[in-house]
Design a protein around this motif. Structure first.
Motif, PDB file in Angstrom:
ATOM      1  N   ASN A 176       2.570  -2.444   1.220  1.00 50.68           N
ATOM      2  CA  ASN A 176       3.134  -1.568   0.207  1.00 50.68           C
ATOM      3  C   ASN A 176       2.226  -0.351   0.045  1.00 50.68           C
ATOM      4  OD1 ASN A 176       4.723  -0.563  -1.800  1.00 50.68           O
ATOM      5  ND2 ASN A 176       4.476  -2.286  -3.193  1.00 50.68           N
ATOM      6  N   GLY A 177       2.796   0.833   0.133  1.00 51.48           N
ATOM      7  CA  GLY A 177       2.001   2.057   0.082  1.00 51.48           C
ATOM      8  C   GLY A 177       1.738   2.649   1.447  1.00 51.48           C
ATOM      9  N   ALA A 178       2.295   2.034   2.506  1.00 45.74           N
ATOM     10  CA  ALA A 178       2.109   2.561   3.852  1.00 45.74           C
ATOM     11  C   ALA A 178       2.716   3.962   3.961  1.00 45.74           C
ATOM     12  CB  ALA A 178       2.750   1.634   4.877  1.00 45.74           C
ATOM     13  N   ALA A 179       2.080   4.805   4.774  1.00 44.50           N
ATOM     14  CA  ALA A 179       2.575   6.168   5.023  1.00 44.50           C
ATOM     15  C   ALA A 179       3.223   6.212   6.399  1.00 44.50           C
ATOM     16  CB  ALA A 179       1.428   7.176   4.943  1.00 44.50           C
ATOM     17  N   VAL A 180       4.172   7.122   6.555  1.00 43.55           N
ATOM     18  CA  VAL A 180       4.881   7.282   7.826  1.00 43.55           C
ATOM     19  C   VAL A 180       4.838   8.749   8.224  1.00 43.55           C
ATOM     20  CG1 VAL A 180       7.078   7.071   9.048  1.00 43.55           C
ATOM     21  CG2 VAL A 180       6.395   5.315   7.396  1.00 43.55           C
ATOM     22  N   LYS A 181       4.479   8.983   9.487  1.00 43.74           N
ATOM     23  CA  LYS A 181       4.507  10.348  10.029  1.00 43.74           C
ATOM     24  C   LYS A 181       5.438  10.402  11.230  1.00 43.74           C
ATOM     25  CE  LYS A 181       0.247  11.650  10.871  1.00 43.74           C
ATOM     26  NZ  LYS A 181      -0.900  12.558  11.133  1.00 43.74           N
ATOM     27  N   PHE A 182       6.185  11.508  11.305  1.00 46.13           N
ATOM     28  CA  PHE A 182       6.987  11.815  12.480  1.00 46.13           C
ATOM     29  C   PHE A 182       6.268  12.951  13.190  1.00 46.13           C
ATOM     30  CE2 PHE A 182       9.775   9.673   9.624  1.00 46.13           C
ATOM     31  CZ  PHE A 182      10.763   9.057  10.386  1.00 46.13           C
ATOM     32  N   GLY A 183       5.666  12.652  14.337  1.00 44.15           N
ATOM     33  CA  GLY A 183       4.801  13.649  14.947  1.00 44.15           C
ATOM     34  C   GLY A 183       3.627  13.904  14.027  1.00 44.15           C
ATOM     35  N   ASN A 184       3.421  15.157  13.662  1.00 43.11           N
ATOM     36  CA  ASN A 184       2.325  15.502  12.753  1.00 43.11           C
ATOM     37  C   ASN A 184       2.796  15.726  11.330  1.00 43.11           C
ATOM     38  OD1 ASN A 184       0.321  15.501  14.808  1.00 43.11           O
ATOM     39  ND2 ASN A 184       1.022  17.515  15.492  1.00 43.11           N
ATOM     40  N   THR A 185       4.070  15.401  11.043  1.00 42.17           N
ATOM     41  CA  THR A 185       4.636  15.693   9.728  1.00 42.17           C
ATOM     42  C   THR A 185       4.847  14.410   8.939  1.00 42.17           C
ATOM     43  OG1 THR A 185       5.777  17.599  10.690  1.00 42.17           O
ATOM     44  CG2 THR A 185       6.494  16.871   8.515  1.00 42.17           C
ATOM     45  N   GLN A 186       4.323  14.408   7.730  1.00 45.06           N
ATOM     46  CA  GLN A 186       4.423  13.238   6.861  1.00 45.06           C
ATOM     47  C   GLN A 186       5.826  13.117   6.278  1.00 45.06           C
ATOM     48  OE1 GLN A 186       1.158  11.999   6.513  1.00 45.06           O
ATOM     49  NE2 GLN A 186       1.842  10.068   5.671  1.00 45.06           N
ATOM     50  N   SER A 187       6.335  11.888   6.217  1.00 44.76           N
ATOM     51  CA  SER A 187       7.592  11.651   5.522  1.00 44.76           C
ATOM     52  C   SER A 187       7.359  11.767   4.023  1.00 44.76           C
ATOM     53  CB  SER A 187       8.129  10.258   5.860  1.00 44.76           C
ATOM     54  OG  SER A 187       9.228   9.932   5.022  1.00 44.76           O
ATOM     55  N   ALA A 188       8.278  12.459   3.340  1.00 41.76           N
ATOM     56  CA  ALA A 188       8.126  12.673   1.898  1.00 41.76           C
ATOM     57  C   ALA A 188       8.532  11.455   1.090  1.00 41.76           C
ATOM     58  CB  ALA A 188       8.958  13.881   1.472  1.00 41.76           C
ATOM     59  N   SER A 189       9.248  10.528   1.701  1.00 38.31           N
ATOM     60  CA  SER A 189       9.720   9.362   0.960  1.00 38.31           C
ATOM     61  C   SER A 189       9.685   8.132   1.864  1.00 38.31           C
ATOM     62  CB  SER A 189      11.146   9.595   0.449  1.00 38.31           C
ATOM     63  OG  SER A 189      11.645   8.440  -0.202  1.00 38.31           O
ATOM     64  N   VAL A 190       8.838   7.167   1.498  1.00 37.65           N
ATOM     65  CA  VAL A 190       8.720   5.916   2.253  1.00 37.65           C
ATOM     66  C   VAL A 190       8.952   4.760   1.279  1.00 37.65           C
ATOM     67  CG1 VAL A 190       7.224   4.444   3.646  1.00 37.65           C
ATOM     68  CG2 VAL A 190       7.057   6.940   3.851  1.00 37.65           C
ATOM     69  N   THR A 191       9.823   3.848   1.654  1.00 42.79           N
ATOM     70  CA  THR A 191      10.118   2.684   0.822  1.00 42.79           C
ATOM     71  C   THR A 191       9.656   1.421   1.524  1.00 42.79           C
ATOM     72  OG1 THR A 191      12.033   3.769  -0.154  1.00 42.79           O
ATOM     73  CG2 THR A 191      11.914   1.368  -0.358  1.00 42.79           C
TER      74      THR A 191
END
Length: 921
Positions: free
Chosen positions: A537-552
């Motif tokens: 819980n609290g994991a971050a997700v990036k697509f390439g070098n761009t962070q996803s603004a919303s992760v569930t």
């Protein structure tokens, strides 16, 4: 009684010379007893201990790894049976005395305390070897060997830093002595007795060194060349000549030996192929003083370098070379070690020769038998400019200088070492892993080949795979927490290093296995499901070098993330668990951004439908395309499975379809445009239980705060009774009745404002709403849950009593003509209309209109065929006319031929008799 003695064998700095007494001659650069018996370890594996004080110059502990890699380079020789075991017990590592035979110590003498290496001697490291000289059965058996490094005069490093001696190169050289090898006169060999600052090519075991190890600890069958070195002038034999075999296929040196006091030589350890034997005097830079034991006996240097014709060698056989003739009295000689001999394909270097050499104008330079082009130039100052061709194979090559005036050749054996192409590391993914190891890591770069070593800090990675010249996969080792360098060491001992490229953490390592969908719009906005394991819980997700603004965070195996705006093309997807060191997992090129808009579904009308199907549903959203496919109940993780839902109409903003039958659940919606872009999501359309008349349903409340919804289409004025009881569980039921707008009409929970004791009651085992009157015709919602955090299975029964007035339509003297006689009524889906209407006064009746919730149904053959007008035209019979939809209807009776009159009769609305019984899946 067995007798043994010590032999001390050292490696020197490149500008240093040393004097040792000459000894009788033997073959190979092998340490021997005074009786000529080669030294050897009787049993394998041989143990060694790394002193825990380490080097004062290497505080990060990588010196231990350098020792391990040095021993590993010999252990990895497939043609020799060599193995080692490191002793790591603290008590043994704390020892500093190298003399006991029970411990084989790797030790840095930082102060000269051992007395073995005088300060200023030029000795970088020394290997004391004790061995038995008697009885004969034990002669040559090594009793003890240790390696002492001169930390007093030299600065060591493991990264080839400027001004330092490479520890792994020196350790690999000394490990050769440790197993019984002496020095070698081939210029680029590991056992060559000289090295220099930052020189790392001695990390690798050359073919000559390997042949020596194979001779002592054989594990393979090779070929042999024998012959005699003689002077062409008088056929006298040459003693103590350095002889070696060079492959005529590509010019690389294979292995070497020395002529004995009879001029005879034997060169063994040769793979099958064609060779030429080279000969040169041991008159510097390597001479008799560089050897220990009795490797070299009488050494004569009054002859010129030469070489034989081509000799064919087969495995397991001996090829006679006969007499190899050399000229007498050399006029020229190279006296000092050649510097900067390691060179890469297509690289240019200037190599300086020191000694008595012919004039530049009289000198031609060549590299004998080389198959690949080497560009050579020779200029004033005895400087050789050399560029190996792009395809030059890694290995040791000879340089031949030829004096055109005298015809004399000067051969410098193995003076050029072509290294594998320079590697680079461009990217490492993922950039972190657990301290326990086991993380699959992909390294991209250039010029990867062979079977390199991959080092994480001070530990070796495992399961190394060279997938291509630009990609390596490796599994991370166990390691202490923190950031470490990743180093790739190729077969030549050279390294590519990426500083701080990987971080070890004591946290949890996620594993990203798949994502869905795998493509989306460059403008972003797609909800992407990530599947794998160990997500936090609290994991971050990036697509390439761009962070996803919303992760569930869904659970440890699934996340959802909103795709950001991206450039067109493929992008890595990276999951990083929370924490200071951020353990991550990467799926390379997993998401492709396309310069088109993706479909998006925002809502459904109605948002809840019966699990029996059949209802018309409208999806609202954007970017819908004709030809799209719509699937309900597909797996959100990958879009597989589910039920295809044929559409009735598609516009850019709406999809209309008839709901197929399904299960009681949140119906995943999967829309895929012909472009390939798609939408998959949940929380938009629910499939719920449907109570039709008297119904029995079984369900379960789980997890906590779960609710189940049961739909009830009811006619105005009906009474409904709802009873919910435990079903072999301890749930404390609660039931709430809502209208179509989600307004609570009544609750069984006495703590709710909508509780009414007249109609509602509850116990610890049941909840009920009894005889509650429904004031309008609409879809009601029965919501079941558990009180006080209780969960479990339940049984729900629903009974609806329709008022008599809602079951019939009465026509009493209804005037028809010129206008219609119209009545309105409500009906449940699946009801039928029965009865007969008759006319008076000459009226000829017709049904001018019959409309339902979706419009006119009169043209439907299933309806029109059930309406029969008598032959006289004065009556109409309704033979169970089907009313398929729930809601309000309108029936209009009209006239034919301008007639008028009165209509009388009663029509009965018969609700469906089927009892719905369902169990939650």
């Amino acid at each position: 009684m067995r007798v043994f003695r010590y032999l001390f064998i050292a490696i020197l700095g490149i500008a240093i010379t040393s004097a040792f007494a000459a000894s009788p001659v033997f073959y190979y650069s092998r340490l021997r007893t005074s009786g000529g018996v080669g030294l050897y370890w009787k049993t394998m594996p041989v143990t060694y201990v790394i002193n825990d004080q380490g080097s004062k110059n290497i505080p990060d502990g990588s010196d231990d790894l350098a020792f391990r890699l040095a021993f590993k380079s010999w252990e990895d020789l497939t043609g020799a049976s060599i193995s080692f075991t490191e002793i790591t017990t603290p008590s043994e590592k704390a020892k500093t005395d190298y003399t006991p035979s029970s411990i084989h110590l790797m030790y840095f003498d930082e102060t000269g305390a051992t007395g073995l290496i005088p300060s200023g001697s030029g000795i970088i490291a020394l290997t004391p070897v004790s061995f038995f000289t008697s009885p004969p059965a034990s002669a040559g058996q090594i009793a003890d060997a240790d390696i002492v490094f001169n930390g007093q005069d030299f600065v060591f490093s493991t990264s080839a830093a400027p001004g330092t001696v490479d520890l792994q190169s020196v350790a690999t050289h000394e490990a050769g002595h440790f197993i019984g090898l002496d020095h070698e006169a081939i210029g680029g060999a590991t056992m060559y007795p000289y090295t220099a600052n930052q020189q790392i090519n001695q990390r690798s075991v050359s073919s000559d060194d390997a042949a020596g190890a194979e001779a002592i600890y054989p594990n393979v069958t090779r070929g042999t060349i024998t012959g005699t070195i003689k002077r062409s002038s008088d056929s006298s034999v040459v003693k103590g000549a350095h002889v070696w075999a060079r492959s005529t296929a590509d010019g690389r040196d294979a292995t070497a030996g020395y002529s004995d006091d009879s001029g005879n030589f034997t060169i063994t350890g040769l793979p099958a192929g064609n060779y030429r034997v080279g000969v040169e005097p041991l008159n510097q830079p390597v001479d008799a003083s560089n050897f220990g034991g009795t490797t070299v006996g009488t050494v004569q240097t009054d002859f010129r370098a030469g070489q034989s014709g081509v000799l064919a060698v087969t495995s397991g056989a001996t090829t006679p070379a006969g007499d190899v003739l050399v000229g007498a009295n050399p006029a020229f000689n190279i006296t000092n070690p050649v510097k900067e001999t390691a060179i890469h394909p297509s690289e240019t270097k200037i190599i300086h020769f020191v000694g008595t050499l012919p004039a530049v104008g009289n000198t031609t330079v060549s590299m004998p038998d080389t198959a690949t082009t080497f560009t050579l130039g020779y200029a004033a100052g005895n400087n050789l400019t050399i560029t190996p061709g792009a395809g030059a194979a890694a290995g040791l090559y000879d340089v031949m200088l030829h004096d055109t005036a005298s015809g004399e050749d000067i051969l410098y054996c193995g003076s050029i070492e072509v290294m594998p192409p320079v590697q680079t590391i461009n990217n490492v993914a993922p950039v972190s892993g657990t301290t326990a190891g086991g993380t699959a890591v992909t390294i991209t770069g250039t010029n990867f080949s062979g079977t390199p070593l991959v080092v994480f800090g001070d530990a070796l990675g495992t399961s190394v795979n060279v997938n291509s010249a630009t990609q390596i996969t490796v599994t991370s080792p166990a390691h202490a927490s923190g950031a470490v360098d990743i180093v790739i060491i190729n077969s030549g001992g050279e390294e590519a290093r990426s500083a701080g490229a990987f971080t070890f953490s004591s946290g949890t390592q996620p594993s990203l296995v798949s994502i869905f969908p795998t493509s989306g719009s460059t403008s972003g906005g797609e909800v992407v499901t990530l599947s794998g394991s160990s997500f936090e819980n609290g994991a971050a997700v990036k697509f390439g070098n761009t962070q996803s603004a919303s992760v569930t965070f869904v659970d440890s195996t699934q996340l959802t993330a909103l795709a950001p705006a991206l450039g067109a093309g493929a992008h890595d997807v990276i999951v990083t668990n929370p924490g200071a060191l951020g353990l991550a997992s990467t799926l390379a090129n997993a998401f492709t951004a396309v310069a088109q808009p993706a479909p998006i579904v925002t809502s459904a009308t109605p948002a809840i439908t019966s699990f029996l199907g059949g209802e018309s549903i409208t999806l609202q959203g954007s970017n819908f395309q004709n030809g799209l496919t719509l699937t309900l109940f597909a797996k959100i993780a990958d879009g597989t499975g589910g039920t295809l839902a044929p559409t009735t109409s598609v516009t850019p903003t709406q999809i209309v379809f008839t709901a197929p039958a399904g299960t009681v659940s949140d119906a995943t919606i999967f829309v895929q445009n012909p472009s390939g872009l798609s939408f998959i999501g949940s929380g938009i359309l629910d499939y719920a239980y449907f109570a039709n008349g008297s119904s029995t349903l079984k369900g379960k409340i789980n997890p906590l705060n779960d609710t189940d919804t049961i739909l009830q289409d009811a006619i105005a004025g009906s009474k409904v009774t709802i009873t919910v009881t435990q079903d072999k569980s301890s749930i404390q039921p609660k039931v709430v009745l809502k209208d179509a707008a989600d307004v609570v009409l009544i609750s069984s929970d006495l703590n709710d404002a909508q509780f009414n004791a007249t109609f509602a009651s509850a116990t610890t085992k049941s909840a009920a709403i009894k005889n509650f009157i429904l004031n309008s015709t609409q879809r009601y919602k029965i919501v079941v849950s558990g009180l006080a955090g209780s969960t479990g299975k339940y049984k729900c029964t629903v009974k609806e009593t329709i008022p008599a007035a809602a079951k019939s339509i009465k026509y009493k003297n209804v005037a028809v003509g010129p206008g219609d006689g119209t009545v309105n009524f409500d009906a449940k889906a699946g009801s039928v209309l029965k009865g007969t209407l008759s006319s008076k006064g000459g009226l000829l009746e017709i049904v001018s209109a019959l409309g339902g919730p979706g419009g006119s149904i009169l043209a439907d053959p299933a309806v029109s065929s059930k309406i029969v007008i008598s032959t006289k035209g004065n009556s109409i019979k309704f033979n169970s006319v089907p009313l398929a939809a729930f809601g309000s209807y309108s029936l209009s009776i009209g006239q034919s031929g301008g007639t008028t009159g009165l209509v009388n009769g009663t029509l009965t609305i018969v609700p469906p008799k089927a009892t719905v019984a369902a169990t939650e899946q």
